[in-house]
Structures are given as C-alpha cells and as structure tokens.
Design a protein around this motif. Structure first.
Motif, PDB file in Angstrom:
ATOM      1  N   PRO A  73      50.721  44.311  24.729  1.00  0.00           N
ATOM      2  CA  PRO A  73      49.839  44.257  25.902  1.00  0.00           C
ATOM      3  C   PRO A  73      48.622  45.163  25.797  1.00  0.00           C
ATOM      4  O   PRO A  73      47.589  44.892  26.402  1.00  0.00           O
ATOM      5  N   ARG A  74      48.733  46.257  25.043  1.00  0.00           N
ATOM      6  CA  ARG A  74      47.671  47.284  25.090  1.00  0.00           C
ATOM      7  C   ARG A  74      46.301  46.773  24.683  1.00  0.00           C
ATOM      8  O   ARG A  74      45.308  47.045  25.371  1.00  0.00           O
ATOM      9  N   PRO A  75      46.148  46.043  23.554  1.00  0.00           N
ATOM     10  CA  PRO A  75      44.803  45.552  23.219  1.00  0.00           C
ATOM     11  C   PRO A  75      44.243  44.573  24.241  1.00  0.00           C
ATOM     12  O   PRO A  75      43.020  44.474  24.402  1.00  0.00           O
ATOM     13  N   VAL A  76      45.107  43.853  24.943  1.00  0.00           N
ATOM     14  CA  VAL A  76      44.636  42.947  25.995  1.00  0.00           C
ATOM     15  C   VAL A  76      44.056  43.769  27.151  1.00  0.00           C
ATOM     16  O   VAL A  76      43.006  43.428  27.714  1.00  0.00           O
ATOM     17  N   VAL A  77      44.721  44.864  27.496  1.00  0.00           N
ATOM     18  CA  VAL A  77      44.221  45.735  28.551  1.00  0.00           C
ATOM     19  C   VAL A  77      42.861  46.310  28.163  1.00  0.00           C
ATOM     20  O   VAL A  77      41.899  46.293  28.954  1.00  0.00           O
ATOM     21  N   THR A  78      42.756  46.812  26.936  1.00  0.00           N
ATOM     22  CA  THR A  78      41.501  47.409  26.480  1.00  0.00           C
ATOM     23  C   THR A  78      40.372  46.388  26.460  1.00  0.00           C
ATOM     24  O   THR A  78      39.258  46.662  26.911  1.00  0.00           O
ATOM     25  N   GLY A  79      40.658  45.211  25.929  1.00  0.00           N
ATOM     26  CA  GLY A  79      39.643  44.162  25.886  1.00  0.00           C
ATOM     27  C   GLY A  79      39.195  43.738  27.271  1.00  0.00           C
ATOM     28  O   GLY A  79      38.000  43.513  27.522  1.00  0.00           O
ATOM     29  N   GLY A  80      40.140  43.621  28.195  1.00  0.00           N
ATOM     30  CA  GLY A  80      39.796  43.235  29.561  1.00  0.00           C
ATOM     31  C   GLY A  80      38.921  44.276  30.241  1.00  0.00           C
ATOM     32  O   GLY A  80      37.952  43.937  30.942  1.00  0.00           O
ATOM     33  N   ALA A  81      39.238  45.556  30.039  1.00  0.00           N
ATOM     34  CA  ALA A  81      38.420  46.614  30.625  1.00  0.00           C
ATOM     35  C   ALA A  81      37.013  46.617  30.024  1.00  0.00           C
ATOM     36  O   ALA A  81      36.021  46.843  30.731  1.00  0.00           O
ATOM     37  N   PHE A  82      36.914  46.345  28.728  1.00  0.00           N
ATOM     38  CA  PHE A  82      35.597  46.290  28.079  1.00  0.00           C
ATOM     39  C   PHE A  82      34.747  45.164  28.671  1.00  0.00           C
ATOM     40  O   PHE A  82      33.554  45.348  28.938  1.00  0.00           O
ATOM     41  N   LEU A  83      35.331  43.990  28.868  1.00  0.00           N
ATOM     42  CA  LEU A  83      34.578  42.875  29.437  1.00  0.00           C
ATOM     43  C   LEU A  83      34.125  43.180  30.873  1.00  0.00           C
ATOM     44  O   LEU A  83      33.020  42.792  31.278  1.00  0.00           O
ATOM     45  N   THR A  84      34.965  43.871  31.631  1.00  0.00           N
ATOM     46  CA  THR A  84      34.584  44.244  32.996  1.00  0.00           C
ATOM     47  C   THR A  84      33.379  45.168  32.990  1.00  0.00           C
ATOM     48  O   THR A  84      32.431  44.996  33.771  1.00  0.00           O
ATOM     49  N   ALA A  85      33.391  46.160  32.088  1.00  0.00           N
ATOM     50  CA  ALA A  85      32.249  47.066  31.977  1.00  0.00           C
ATOM     51  C   ALA A  85      31.001  46.317  31.500  1.00  0.00           C
ATOM     52  O   ALA A  85      29.886  46.550  31.989  1.00  0.00           O
TER      53      ALA A  85
ATOM     54  N   LEU B 206      23.767  36.403  36.862  1.00  0.00           N
ATOM     55  CA  LEU B 206      24.877  36.647  37.775  1.00  0.00           C
ATOM     56  C   LEU B 206      26.081  35.796  37.402  1.00  0.00           C
ATOM     57  O   LEU B 206      27.226  36.260  37.435  1.00  0.00           O
ATOM     58  N   ALA B 207      25.840  34.526  37.034  1.00  0.00           N
ATOM     59  CA  ALA B 207      26.939  33.634  36.665  1.00  0.00           C
ATOM     60  C   ALA B 207      27.659  34.132  35.421  1.00  0.00           C
ATOM     61  O   ALA B 207      28.897  34.128  35.345  1.00  0.00           O
ATOM     62  N   VAL B 208      26.891  34.583  34.415  1.00  0.00           N
ATOM     63  CA  VAL B 208      27.498  35.123  33.195  1.00  0.00           C
ATOM     64  C   VAL B 208      28.326  36.366  33.517  1.00  0.00           C
ATOM     65  O   VAL B 208      29.453  36.538  33.039  1.00  0.00           O
ATOM     66  N   GLY B 209      27.781  37.238  34.345  1.00  0.00           N
ATOM     67  CA  GLY B 209      28.511  38.442  34.713  1.00  0.00           C
ATOM     68  C   GLY B 209      29.789  38.142  35.472  1.00  0.00           C
ATOM     69  O   GLY B 209      30.818  38.787  35.258  1.00  0.00           O
ATOM     70  N   VAL B 210      29.730  37.154  36.379  1.00  0.00           N
ATOM     71  CA  VAL B 210      30.934  36.754  37.120  1.00  0.00           C
ATOM     72  C   VAL B 210      32.018  36.285  36.160  1.00  0.00           C
ATOM     73  O   VAL B 210      33.201  36.645  36.295  1.00  0.00           O
ATOM     74  N   LEU B 211      31.645  35.494  35.170  1.00  0.00           N
ATOM     75  CA  LEU B 211      32.624  35.011  34.203  1.00  0.00           C
ATOM     76  C   LEU B 211      33.236  36.171  33.425  1.00  0.00           C
ATOM     77  O   LEU B 211      34.457  36.238  33.232  1.00  0.00           O
ATOM     78  N   LEU B 212      32.409  37.123  32.997  1.00  0.00           N
ATOM     79  CA  LEU B 212      32.907  38.273  32.239  1.00  0.00           C
ATOM     80  C   LEU B 212      33.852  39.132  33.081  1.00  0.00           C
ATOM     81  O   LEU B 212      34.920  39.536  32.612  1.00  0.00           O
ATOM     82  N   ILE B 213      33.457  39.408  34.314  1.00  0.00           N
ATOM     83  CA  ILE B 213      34.267  40.325  35.119  1.00  0.00           C
ATOM     84  C   ILE B 213      35.609  39.692  35.480  1.00  0.00           C
ATOM     85  O   ILE B 213      36.643  40.371  35.504  1.00  0.00           O
ATOM     86  N   ASP B 214      35.618  38.381  35.714  1.00  0.00           N
ATOM     87  CA  ASP B 214      36.879  37.744  36.092  1.00  0.00           C
ATOM     88  C   ASP B 214      37.812  37.556  34.902  1.00  0.00           C
ATOM     89  O   ASP B 214      39.020  37.758  35.023  1.00  0.00           O
ATOM     90  N   ILE B 215      37.268  37.198  33.745  1.00  0.00           N
ATOM     91  CA  ILE B 215      38.112  37.132  32.547  1.00  0.00           C
ATOM     92  C   ILE B 215      38.673  38.513  32.241  1.00  0.00           C
ATOM     93  O   ILE B 215      39.866  38.682  31.952  1.00  0.00           O
ATOM     94  N   GLY B 216      37.818  39.524  32.304  1.00  0.00           N
ATOM     95  CA  GLY B 216      38.239  40.870  31.943  1.00  0.00           C
ATOM     96  C   GLY B 216      39.331  41.415  32.834  1.00  0.00           C
ATOM     97  O   GLY B 216      40.378  41.875  32.362  1.00  0.00           O
ATOM     98  N   ILE B 217      39.125  41.342  34.137  1.00  0.00           N
ATOM     99  CA  ILE B 217      40.104  41.957  35.036  1.00  0.00           C
ATOM    100  C   ILE B 217      41.410  41.173  35.047  1.00  0.00           C
ATOM    101  O   ILE B 217      42.499  41.756  35.160  1.00  0.00           O
ATOM    102  N   ASN B 218      41.332  39.851  34.897  1.00  0.00           N
ATOM    103  CA  ASN B 218      42.554  39.045  34.894  1.00  0.00           C
ATOM    104  C   ASN B 218      43.383  39.291  33.641  1.00  0.00           C
ATOM    105  O   ASN B 218      44.615  39.394  33.709  1.00  0.00           O
ATOM    106  N   ALA B 219      42.735  39.375  32.480  1.00  0.00           N
ATOM    107  CA  ALA B 219      43.468  39.649  31.241  1.00  0.00           C
ATOM    108  C   ALA B 219      44.146  41.014  31.301  1.00  0.00           C
ATOM    109  O   ALA B 219      45.325  41.164  30.938  1.00  0.00           O
ATOM    110  N   ALA B 220      43.420  42.029  31.775  1.00  0.00           N
ATOM    111  CA  ALA B 220      44.008  43.362  31.879  1.00  0.00           C
ATOM    112  C   ALA B 220      45.168  43.375  32.867  1.00  0.00           C
ATOM    113  O   ALA B 220      46.202  44.020  32.623  1.00  0.00           O
ATOM    114  N   LEU B 221      45.033  42.646  33.974  1.00  0.00           N
ATOM    115  CA  LEU B 221      46.081  42.622  34.985  1.00  0.00           C
ATOM    116  C   LEU B 221      47.376  42.028  34.449  1.00  0.00           C
ATOM    117  O   LEU B 221      48.457  42.601  34.619  1.00  0.00           O
TER     118      LEU B 221
END
Length: 389
Positions: free
Chosen positions: A271-283, A300-315
């Motif tokens: 799980p750890r690399p998924v958490v790290t990758g998700g946090a990176f995409l959110t930033a 804005l659309a690109v950022g929305v996609l990045l933030i949602d992929i990132g936070i969901n993967a980390a979660l």
C-alpha cells in the motif's frame, strides 16, 4: 459469516455513495445559500456538515463492533431522511446550520457500509473488495455536486434537500431488503469502554496514526478546493451557474474508478507506494490550480482529475493498511481513521473559504497546496518496515 457477494457489494456501494453524498450537496449551492441566508452561509453550512460527520464517526461508527451493522445502517438512514426534511424546511440560517450538523452526523451510515465490506471479504482480496465499495462512496461524493448543482439551478436549494430525503428513505429500504443478517459481535465491553479503547488503538498502532494523519491532511486540501470551487467559477472570468460548477464532479468521477485498481495493487504489492503516489498527485493538482486555474477552465478540469485520482488512491491504500490491523476492532479503527480525516476536512473547508475570502484564488491555492505537501511528507518520512502491532 455471510460472503461478500456481487449483489451485497452493489448494495453496500449504493448505500455508501448515497449516504456520504449528503455532506457534499451544499457545496455547489453556496452562492444560492448566501443570496437567501447571508454571506455567513457559505462558511457555516459546509463546516457544520463536515464537523457533524466527524462527530458521527466518533460517536456512532464504533457501534459496529457491538451491534449488527445492517440494523445500524437502516436506523441511521431513516433518521437521516427526517433531518434532510428539516433542512429543506429551514426558515433561516441558524436552523439550516443545525440541520446540516445533524445530517452530517447521520450520514456516517456510509462508514458502517465500508467496514461491513471489510468484515465480509476474504483476507486475500480485502483491498479489492473494499475498493469496489469505496468506488460507490467516492462516486457519491463527486456526483453529489453535479446533481446538486443541476437541481439547485432549476428548482432551488430546498429542492436538493427534499430530493435527498426521498433518496435516504429508498436506501433504508434497500438495506433492509438486501444486506445479510450477520451474527452480532460478542458483547465484550460497554459503550463507554468501547470509546475508551480508541485511545489504546491510537497509542498501540503506529500504522494507524500515520495513515490517519496522511489522509487528514490530504482531505483538508481536497475540501479547501471543493468548498471554494463554486465561488471561483461563478465569478468573472468564468461566470458559470451552480449547474456548471456541479459538472466538475463528473470530471472527478473518473478518479473514483481507480479505487479497485488501488486496492488490487495494495493486495498484491504494497500500500505504501500507492499512498505516496496519491499524495504527490494531490500536491501536483494545486500547482496546476495556482499556475493556470485562475483563468482557464481546462486547467481547472486537469487539476480536478489529478486531485481526485490522488486522494482516492491514497485513501484505498491507507484503508487496506488499517483494516488489516485488528479484525475484531474494524469499527473502532474506522472511527479513528475517519474521525481524523473529517476533522481535517472541516479544517480544510474553513481554511479554504477564509483564505478565498481574504486573498482570492492565489491564497486558496497556497493553503490547499500546503495541506497537500504536508500530507506527502508523512509517507515519505515513514521508516520502511513499520509493522502493525
């Protein structure tokens, strides 16, 4: 123990998504609420809802370790429908804030559904099964904004809460008809001792502490953005209405589809690399927002996609970690984990709206990006080989 069949997964996914959606319906409506009830509505309503959700996780979710989760889910959904009716009929800001707080408390039926899936799933596929149910929850979060924006633009904000009450009643019926009747947990402690044991879990589980802190910081960044997006895109140079603001939820919904993939990777790899990758995409999303999001809908659309992929993967990866810690305490583990997340969410919602009011979009990007970077530092600084106790 009942198996987690495809039909049960579907029911739990719909219940999780439909329940959690109630804490996000108000976000595309903030402009309408401010017009009707005063500028304070844009801060107080979303903050009260998220704070109520955090309190509900702390006070209600541990009951899953004492009683049948099916019974708890049905009861909470029925009470939620009543609270939503009160929100729809609120005569002023104070009553709407109170009703929103109660709606937040009772929407934690979603957090009974997710550990129910973890309880029913085999150990080898728990991450993937939880990921599938979480897809429903995450789609509920994202599509709530789209549906709320559309209904609010056509029929007003009261119609949104009225429709949500009808949906909560339907979900209560679905839960009663389809969820398995599992054996109730053995009564080993009272409610007070159950809550007191949360402290022991926090002290004794470093993996839980770090997972909760990471996700709380990322969720603060997430909510700082989403609670101010409607205000940003309704103003020049964009000039969108609430329906247009809600459509950004459709873009973010694509990110929710990565949840089963994140769970599968966490099951088979780590799980750890998924958490790290998700946090990176959110930033990274806040870098895009800060550089181009003030003037470009595409950015804005690109950022929305990045933030949602990132936070969901980390979660999903963090949930896979914490649900493996103690089989008999998943309700309380979920309580610790999601209480931290939604305290972070309430902090992010408040900080984001205040930053936007004080310094506009650039200030919002600095605040949200700061939360995201702090969330990235937690897994980056974790020692390899940290094991559960």
């Amino acid at each position: 123990m009942s198996s987690l069949s495809a039909a049960t997964r579907l029911s739990l996914s719909l219940i999780a998504g439909g329940a959690v959606a109630n804490i996000y319906y108000n976000q595309p409506l903030l402009g309408l609420l401010a017009q009707d009830l005063g500028a304070g509505a844009s801060v107080l309503v979303p903050t009260a809802t998220l704070a109520g959700y955090g309190l509900g996780i702390l006070g209600l979710v541990p009951l899953g370790d004492m009683f049948r989760r099916r019974t708890l889910i049905v009861g909470q959904l029925l009470a939620l429908a009543a609270a939503l009716v009160l929100a729809a009929l609120s005569p002023g800001l104070a009553s709407l804030v109170l009703a929103s707080f109660v709606v937040g408390v009772l929407s934690t039926a979603a957090q009974q559904a997710v550990p129910f899936a973890a309880e029913l799933a085999p150990d080898a596929t728990r991450g993937r099964m939880v990921g599938q149910v979480m897809t429903g929850l995450l789609l509920g979060i994202l599509l709530a904004r789209t549906l709320s924006g559309l209904v609010g633009a056509w029929l007003g904000w009261r119609a949104v809460f009225g429709a949500a009450a009808a949906l909560a009643l339907g979900l209560a019926g679905l839960a009663g008809l389809t969820l398995p009747r599992t054996r109730p947990p053995a009564p080993t402690m009272g409610y007070g001792a159950l809550l007191a044991s949360l402290v022991d879990l926090v002290r004794g589980q470093p993996v839980l502490r770090r997972a909760a802190l990471t996700q709380a910081l990322l969720f603060a960044a997430f909510n700082a953005f989403w609670t101010t997006l409607a205000l940003q895109v309704e103003a020049p140079p964009f000039g969108l209405d609430p329906a247009g603001a809600g459509l950004f939820g459709l873009i973010g919904a694509a990110g929710a589809l990565c949840a089963p993939m994140a769970g599968r990777f966490a099951d088979t790899r780590s799980p750890r690399p998924v958490v790290t990758g998700g946090a990176f995409l959110t930033a990274a999303a806040f870098v895009v927002f800060g550089l181009l999001g003030g003037s470009s809908l595409a950015a804005l659309a690109v950022g929305v996609l990045l933030i949602d992929i990132g936070i969901n993967a980390a979660l999903i990866a963090n949930q896979t970690r914490v649900y493996a810690l103690a089989a008999g305490a998943r309700g309380r583990i979920n309580t610790v984990f999601f209480t931290a997340i939604f305290v972070g969410g309430a902090l992010g919602a408040s900080a984001g709206t205040r930053a936007f009011a004080a310094g506009g979009w650039p200030a919002l990007c600095l605040v949200g990006g700061g939360f995201a970077l702090a969330g990235l530092l937690v897994p980056l600084t974790e020692r390899r080989g940290v094991a559960p106790r």
